[in-house]
Design a protein around this motif. Structure first.
Motif, PDB file in Angstrom:
ATOM      1  N   CYS A  17      71.548 -37.563  22.221  1.00  0.00           N
ATOM      2  CA  CYS A  17      73.149 -37.166  23.063  1.00  0.00           C
ATOM      3  C   CYS A  17      73.852 -36.877  21.689  1.00  0.00           C
ATOM      4  N   SER A  18      74.301 -35.794  22.517  1.00  0.00           N
ATOM      5  CA  SER A  18      74.758 -34.450  21.888  1.00  0.00           C
ATOM      6  C   SER A  18      76.161 -34.248  22.063  1.00  0.00           C
ATOM      7  N   CYS A  19      76.682 -35.159  22.755  1.00  0.00           N
ATOM      8  CA  CYS A  19      78.225 -35.353  23.085  1.00  0.00           C
ATOM      9  C   CYS A  19      79.055 -35.459  22.330  1.00  0.00           C
ATOM     10  N   TYR A  32      78.301 -44.123  29.810  1.00  0.00           N
ATOM     11  CA  TYR A  32      77.910 -43.271  29.972  1.00  0.00           C
ATOM     12  C   TYR A  32      77.141 -42.161  31.526  1.00  0.00           C
ATOM     13  N   CYS A  35      72.867 -35.779  28.619  1.00  0.00           N
ATOM     14  CA  CYS A  35      72.199 -35.345  27.661  1.00  0.00           C
ATOM     15  C   CYS A  35      70.399 -35.919  28.164  1.00  0.00           C
TER      16      CYS A  35
END
Ligand SMILES: [Zn+2]
Length: 289
Positions: free
Chosen positions: A98-100, A114, A118
């Protein structure tokens, strides 16, 4: 199966009255079952941890007659193990990157819960955190706090590995408990929500589920939650003061009353405490007195 319990302090401060209560209850419950009692140092949050606190905690446990079995496990010695476990979860598609950023999450109202963005839109952007794909959560019966249930969406896909490369508490604890053969956990009820997450992870990993007993929080006389400050002071180490503190802890845990005649040496006291210990006597609320 034989009983293995554990006490897992973070070396962010000395052993204090609150942590003594948890240490003593988990120790006595293990010994009542002729089980092992392990100590694990949870020092992943390095900036807040201090070697001097670790030494002070271990010395205090010994001074209070709470001697552990097996060698002390330190989480920072096990980083590679945690990374390997995380990698295997990704390979089995039970976890995902997850690159959030915080800003991304905030703009999608996904900070608390969440939204699997992603997972639905895979990308290789870095830095990335690793999230567990939570399929379901299981209700369980806590030996002290009673029936505990939470819907799967109440946990959501929580983080196993942080974007800054730090392993999350949940992952470390679940692997440590598994590898140390822990069967039973006695700890404070401030960790009840974490227990749901840890059980979700145990389930994904096909690990045996553990038995839990969450001790009530210690409340001030007026029923309010005690401030962290109240419990920040290190425990005394003079022999008479140790007995006084142990006795106070036993009274708080509902095991004896204040007028009870107890042995006046530490070893004798702990033997006596193990004989009288009955977890069913722990009260629903512990008042600070
Ligand atoms: Zn994401």
């Amino acid at each position: 199966m034989s009983y293995i319990g554990r006490f897992a302090p973070s070396p962010t401060g000395p052993l204090h009255e609150g942590s003594l209560l948890t240490a003593l209850a988990s120790y006595l419950e293990a010994k009542k079952h002729q089980g092992l009692w392990l100590v694990r140092i949870e020092d992943l949050d390095q900036p807040r941890c201090d070697q001097a606190h670790e030494t002070a905690i271990l010395n205090a446990l010994e001074a209070y007659g709470l001697c552990w079995d097996q060698r002390v496990l330190r989480q920072t010695d096990r980083i590679k193990r945690y990374e390997d476990l995380c990698q295997s979860l990704i390979e089995k598609q039970q976890a995902y990157q997850c690159s959030c950023s915080r800003t991304d999450l905030k703009s999608r109202h996904a900070l608390q819960h969440y939204d699997r963005y992603c997972l639905l839109h895979p990308n290789q952007k870095q830095p990335a955190a690793i999230r567990l794909k939570v399929e379901k959560s299981l209700a369980f019966k806590d030996r002290l706090a009673g029936h505990q249930a939470i819907p799967a969406e109440g946990i959501s896909d929580f983080i196993l590995y942080r974007r800054d490369g730090i392993v999350a508490y949940q992952l470390a604890v679940v692997l440590d408990d598994y590898e140390q053969g822990v069967t039973d956990i006695v700890r404070g009820s401030d960790l009840l929500l974490e227990t749901h997450k840890q059980r979700a992870l145990q389930l994904s990993l096909d690990y045996p589920l553990l038995e839990y007993a969450h001790l009530p929080l210690v409340l001030a006389e007026d029923g309010q939650k005690l401030s962290k400050q109240t419990f920040a002071t290190a425990l005394p180490t003079q022999p008479e003061a140790i007995i006084r503190q142990l006795k106070k802890a036993m009274v708080r845990l509902g095991q004896i009353d204040e007028t009870c005649d107890t042995p006046i040496d530490v070893e004798g006291f702990i033997t006596f405490a193990t004989e009288v210990w009955d977890i069913k006597k722990v009260p629903k609320v512990i008042k600070n007195s």
